[in-house]
Design a protein around this motif. Sequence first.
Motif: not given
Length: 424
Positions: A403-410
Amino acid sequence: MNSFDPDNMGLDGYALVEASAGTGKTYGITSLYLRLIMEEGLLPGQILVVTFTKAATEELKIKIRERLQGAFEYVKGGRLPENDTFLAPLVNRLKTDGIDESTILGRIKEALLRLDEAAVFTIHGFCQRMLREFAFESGTAFESEVIASENDLYYDAVKEFMRSIIYEMPESHLKMVLRVLGSKAGSISEALHNVCRILVSMPRPALIPKPLELNDAIALLERRAKAMKKLSRLYEKWGEEYFEFLKEMGEKAIEDFLSPLKHYTYLSRAIPVSVAQEKMLKRHHGNIDSFRSLLSDFKEHEHLDLCGLDMSLFEYTGLVGADYLSECWQPVVAARGSKKSNAISPDLTKDMKETIGQELANIWNEEGIKGYNTVPENLERNPFHKALVDFLHEFKDADAKFEASLLAAVRDFTIKEVRRKKRR
């Protein structure tokens, strides 16, 4: 603090004027404008007036023109504009200071002829003009545009992230994205945009746990899926024994968790122990059955996620912990009250039932859990239990990392994309 006097106020340095609505701010600004024209000999292009809205800039331009025309007619023909108590003392003072009438008229006339050069802007308009006039110095395009909000730019960037990243994912990855965002199919972009809007509005907020590269986070979930497949094979041999043990220990823990209710007559009447136990056992058995179902029919290529199950609850120490028992208490909180005998009282509010559950959890942490601290010897020898402990140790925060990685990516993608569009 001094009262505002546009006739005697200094025209150099700084001044802060506080004024509420309807106190004559426009009149004061135009009065100072007249002084700069008539007294200092400045031209409209040399006087900067900045305000907030386009409507205010148009009003100021009109009022400045009216005040200049009124001043010209007064100096030339002696006709004083109606309700203007500022102009006559100003002209008299200028004449006293040695500025003759022809000079004053010349300055006003030149200002009227050049009024189309008046630098009256909104904040955005002034910034746009500076960027356009100093394009080489600022490194911006000649036809740059100042926008009131970047919201549309970020929404377009999120859609580009969807096209280039999300739509390329296989179905199993998309299911994980949907579960993380809590979004229905077809609205991932809206969910991502809402989250991204919050993230970019903050000064580089920290995401916890520390995000990975999105591909690395997906690889972590893929490794977990393979490990889960191995766990499901062990379940076929030793899992049933383990879950029967968990089921029995959970039942015993729930019984002990509720035992303090028996010592309080009012509480045992408001929440009959048998009713609370029935609802907690139903939740407990449902949790056990959900995990069993996932393990018995786990398909590695379909499941990157664990269907929302918190697997840490199914390690022995998690199952008998206060967090798990509090989660099993939630059906009691949600239950509707009834006047019937042996039912939860309708006089108890949701907050009251939550408070009772919290107190039971506090007692459990202090006294109840002591009898469950030791892992039974037969459980220690169970291969499935050993594999589950190792699995949880390695992948306990995999969902949170994804979740943290997805939010950081977007977040990083949209910021970069918006900056690129601004440089066009």
